[in-house]
Motif scaffolding. Structure first.
Motif, PDB file in Angstrom:
ATOM      1  N   GLU A   1       0.838  -1.188   0.000  1.00  0.00           N
ATOM      2  CA  GLU A   1       0.000   0.000   0.000  1.00  0.00           C
ATOM      3  C   GLU A   1       0.876   1.242   0.000  1.00  0.00           C
ATOM      4  O   GLU A   1       1.860   1.311   0.728  1.00  0.00           O
ATOM      5  N   ALA A   2       0.496   2.193  -0.829  1.00  0.00           N
ATOM      6  CA  ALA A   2       1.103   3.522  -0.801  1.00  0.00           C
ATOM      7  C   ALA A   2       0.094   4.434  -0.118  1.00  0.00           C
ATOM      8  O   ALA A   2      -1.076   4.467  -0.500  1.00  0.00           O
ATOM      9  N   VAL A   3       0.550   5.153   0.901  1.00  0.00           N
ATOM     10  CA  VAL A   3      -0.346   6.000   1.681  1.00  0.00           C
ATOM     11  C   VAL A   3       0.172   7.434   1.678  1.00  0.00           C
ATOM     12  O   VAL A   3       1.332   7.683   2.000  1.00  0.00           O
ATOM     13  N   ILE A   4      -0.730   8.347   1.302  1.00  0.00           N
ATOM     14  CA  ILE A   4      -0.443   9.776   1.382  1.00  0.00           C
ATOM     15  C   ILE A   4      -1.510  10.332   2.311  1.00  0.00           C
ATOM     16  O   ILE A   4      -2.610  10.709   1.890  1.00  0.00           O
ATOM     17  N   SER A   5      -1.199  10.345   3.590  1.00  0.00           N
ATOM     18  CA  SER A   5      -2.169  10.642   4.636  1.00  0.00           C
ATOM     19  C   SER A   5      -2.861  11.985   4.460  1.00  0.00           C
ATOM     20  O   SER A   5      -4.083  12.088   4.555  1.00  0.00           O
ATOM     21  N   LYS A   6      -2.091  13.034   4.212  1.00  0.00           N
ATOM     22  CA  LYS A   6      -2.669  14.386   4.145  1.00  0.00           C
ATOM     23  C   LYS A   6      -3.651  14.560   2.990  1.00  0.00           C
ATOM     24  O   LYS A   6      -4.461  15.474   3.000  1.00  0.00           O
ATOM     25  N   LEU A   7      -3.573  13.690   2.005  1.00  0.00           N
ATOM     26  CA  LEU A   7      -4.494  13.777   0.872  1.00  0.00           C
ATOM     27  C   LEU A   7      -5.562  12.684   0.922  1.00  0.00           C
ATOM     28  O   LEU A   7      -6.433  12.627   0.052  1.00  0.00           O
ATOM     29  N   GLY A   8      -5.452  11.791   1.893  1.00  0.00           N
ATOM     30  CA  GLY A   8      -6.408  10.692   2.000  1.00  0.00           C
ATOM     31  C   GLY A   8      -6.287   9.680   0.883  1.00  0.00           C
ATOM     32  O   GLY A   8      -7.251   9.018   0.520  1.00  0.00           O
ATOM     33  N   VAL A   9      -5.092   9.537   0.346  1.00  0.00           N
ATOM     34  CA  VAL A   9      -4.862   8.618  -0.771  1.00  0.00           C
ATOM     35  C   VAL A   9      -4.246   7.325  -0.248  1.00  0.00           C
ATOM     36  O   VAL A   9      -3.230   7.351   0.454  1.00  0.00           O
ATOM     37  N   VAL A  10      -4.869   6.197  -0.589  1.00  0.00           N
ATOM     38  CA  VAL A  10      -4.327   4.873  -0.293  1.00  0.00           C
ATOM     39  C   VAL A  10      -4.511   4.040  -1.558  1.00  0.00           C
ATOM     40  O   VAL A  10      -5.632   3.859  -2.034  1.00  0.00           O
ATOM     41  N   THR A  11      -3.409   3.572  -2.118  1.00  0.00           N
ATOM     42  CA  THR A  11      -3.480   2.722  -3.305  1.00  0.00           C
ATOM     43  C   THR A  11      -2.715   1.437  -3.034  1.00  0.00           C
ATOM     44  O   THR A  11      -1.838   1.392  -2.177  1.00  0.00           O
ATOM     45  N   THR A  12      -3.052   0.405  -3.792  1.00  0.00           N
ATOM     46  CA  THR A  12      -2.446  -0.905  -3.602  1.00  0.00           C
ATOM     47  C   THR A  12      -1.776  -1.359  -4.885  1.00  0.00           C
ATOM     48  O   THR A  12      -2.344  -1.216  -5.973  1.00  0.00           O
ATOM     49  N   GLY A  13      -0.590  -1.919  -4.743  1.00  0.00           N
ATOM     50  CA  GLY A  13       0.125  -2.493  -5.873  1.00  0.00           C
ATOM     51  C   GLY A  13       0.504  -3.921  -5.583  1.00  0.00           C
ATOM     52  O   GLY A  13       0.710  -4.295  -4.427  1.00  0.00           O
ATOM     53  N   VAL A  14       0.585  -4.713  -6.626  1.00  0.00           N
ATOM     54  CA  VAL A  14       0.942  -6.127  -6.505  1.00  0.00           C
ATOM     55  C   VAL A  14       2.092  -6.400  -7.463  1.00  0.00           C
ATOM     56  O   VAL A  14       2.087  -5.918  -8.599  1.00  0.00           O
ATOM     57  N   GLY A  15       3.074  -7.157  -7.009  1.00  0.00           N
ATOM     58  CA  GLY A  15       4.199  -7.472  -7.878  1.00  0.00           C
ATOM     59  C   GLY A  15       5.002  -8.654  -7.400  1.00  0.00           C
ATOM     60  O   GLY A  15       4.835  -9.123  -6.276  1.00  0.00           O
ATOM     61  N   ARG A  16       5.896  -9.136  -8.256  1.00  0.00           N
ATOM     62  CA  ARG A  16       6.752 -10.282  -7.940  1.00  0.00           C
ATOM     63  C   ARG A  16       7.874  -9.889  -6.986  1.00  0.00           C
ATOM     64  O   ARG A  16       8.571 -10.740  -6.461  1.00  0.00           O
ATOM     65  N   SER A  17       8.047  -8.589  -6.775  1.00  0.00           N
ATOM     66  CA  SER A  17       9.014  -8.088  -5.798  1.00  0.00           C
ATOM     67  C   SER A  17       8.370  -6.921  -5.058  1.00  0.00           C
ATOM     68  O   SER A  17       7.381  -6.339  -5.534  1.00  0.00           O
ATOM     69  N   ARG A  18       8.930  -6.594  -3.898  1.00  0.00           N
ATOM     70  CA  ARG A  18       8.421  -5.452  -3.145  1.00  0.00           C
ATOM     71  C   ARG A  18       8.534  -4.182  -3.975  1.00  0.00           C
ATOM     72  O   ARG A  18       7.611  -3.372  -4.040  1.00  0.00           O
ATOM     73  N   ARG A  19       9.648  -4.010  -4.632  1.00  0.00           N
ATOM     74  CA  ARG A  19       9.878  -2.810  -5.439  1.00  0.00           C
ATOM     75  C   ARG A  19       8.852  -2.694  -6.561  1.00  0.00           C
ATOM     76  O   ARG A  19       8.308  -1.619  -6.820  1.00  0.00           O
ATOM     77  N   GLN A  20       8.570  -3.793  -7.231  1.00  0.00           N
ATOM     78  CA  GLN A  20       7.593  -3.783  -8.322  1.00  0.00           C
ATOM     79  C   GLN A  20       6.201  -3.424  -7.786  1.00  0.00           C
ATOM     80  O   GLN A  20       5.479  -2.637  -8.405  1.00  0.00           O
ATOM     81  N   ALA A  21       5.841  -3.965  -6.638  1.00  0.00           N
ATOM     82  CA  ALA A  21       4.544  -3.652  -6.030  1.00  0.00           C
ATOM     83  C   ALA A  21       4.481  -2.179  -5.620  1.00  0.00           C
ATOM     84  O   ALA A  21       3.442  -1.525  -5.785  1.00  0.00           O
ATOM     85  N   GLU A  22       5.567  -1.642  -5.087  1.00  0.00           N
ATOM     86  CA  GLU A  22       5.617  -0.218  -4.724  1.00  0.00           C
ATOM     87  C   GLU A  22       5.440   0.661  -5.959  1.00  0.00           C
ATOM     88  O   GLU A  22       4.737   1.669  -5.918  1.00  0.00           O
ATOM     89  N   GLN A  23       6.093   0.287  -7.047  1.00  0.00           N
ATOM     90  CA  GLN A  23       5.976   1.060  -8.289  1.00  0.00           C
ATOM     91  C   GLN A  23       4.532   1.080  -8.785  1.00  0.00           C
ATOM     92  O   GLN A  23       4.023   2.117  -9.215  1.00  0.00           O
ATOM     93  N   GLU A  24       3.865  -0.079  -8.715  1.00  0.00           N
ATOM     94  CA  GLU A  24       2.476  -0.141  -9.159  1.00  0.00           C
ATOM     95  C   GLU A  24       1.578   0.712  -8.264  1.00  0.00           C
ATOM     96  O   GLU A  24       0.699   1.429  -8.749  1.00  0.00           O
ATOM     97  N   ALA A  25       1.798   0.654  -6.964  1.00  0.00           N
ATOM     98  CA  ALA A  25       1.005   1.466  -6.035  1.00  0.00           C
ATOM     99  C   ALA A  25       1.236   2.955  -6.297  1.00  0.00           C
ATOM    100  O   ALA A  25       0.288   3.751  -6.281  1.00  0.00           O
ATOM    101  N   ALA A  26       2.474   3.338  -6.561  1.00  0.00           N
ATOM    102  CA  ALA A  26       2.788   4.743  -6.861  1.00  0.00           C
ATOM    103  C   ALA A  26       2.125   5.175  -8.166  1.00  0.00           C
ATOM    104  O   ALA A  26       1.590   6.281  -8.262  1.00  0.00           O
ATOM    105  N   GLN A  27       2.154   4.313  -9.167  1.00  0.00           N
ATOM    106  CA  GLN A  27       1.523   4.628 -10.452  1.00  0.00           C
ATOM    107  C   GLN A  27       0.027   4.845 -10.269  1.00  0.00           C
ATOM    108  O   GLN A  27      -0.552   5.786 -10.819  1.00  0.00           O
TER     109      GLN A  27
END
Length: 124
Positions: free
Chosen positions: A87-113
């Motif tokens: 999960e990527a969380v931007i608290s002050k904006l109330g944004v929570v997105t989820t990414g899934v990937g074969r690595s932590r980095r890949q999942a983070e990239q998807e959540a950021a996108q």
């Protein structure tokens, strides 16, 4: 291992090398341009060489917001076939997105996108 990006890139490099050896530079260049031109034509100065996490960080910092936090919320599968859920969380904006990937980095990239496409970020 056949799904690893490094294995795939090695295979593509070998194919390009074989084309070069068999047909010469011009033939290899023609094949490479034909394959990559559609992707290259979509690059912009704003995104050139930047991944989603970097772009999200730059957008947030330009508007004086803190950095998003990334948290692994689940790991599924056997050790050699793990799938990470982040999960990527931007608290002050109330944004929570989820990414899934074969690595932590890949999942983070998807959540950021996904975060970059939210209305809260688009409206900054």
């Amino acid at each position: 291992g056949n799904r690893r990006p490094s294995t795939m890139s090695d295979a593509v490099e070998a194919i390009f090398g074989a084309i070069f050896i068999d047909g010469g530079f011009e033939q290899a260049q023609t094949v490479i341009i034909r394959l990559y031109e559609p992707m290259l034509s979509q690059l912009t100065a704003a995104t050139l060489g930047k991944d989603a996490k970097t772009m999200l960080q730059e957008v947030l910092q330009s508007k004086h917001f803190g950095l998003p936090s990334y948290e692994v919320v689940d790991v599924k599968g056997a050790a050699h076939e793990q799938e990470f859920v982040v999960e990527a969380v931007i608290s002050k904006l109330g944004v929570v997105t989820t990414g899934v990937g074969r690595s932590r980095r890949q999942a983070e990239q998807e959540a950021a996108q996904k975060a970059l496409t939210t209305e809260a970020i688009k409206n900054l």
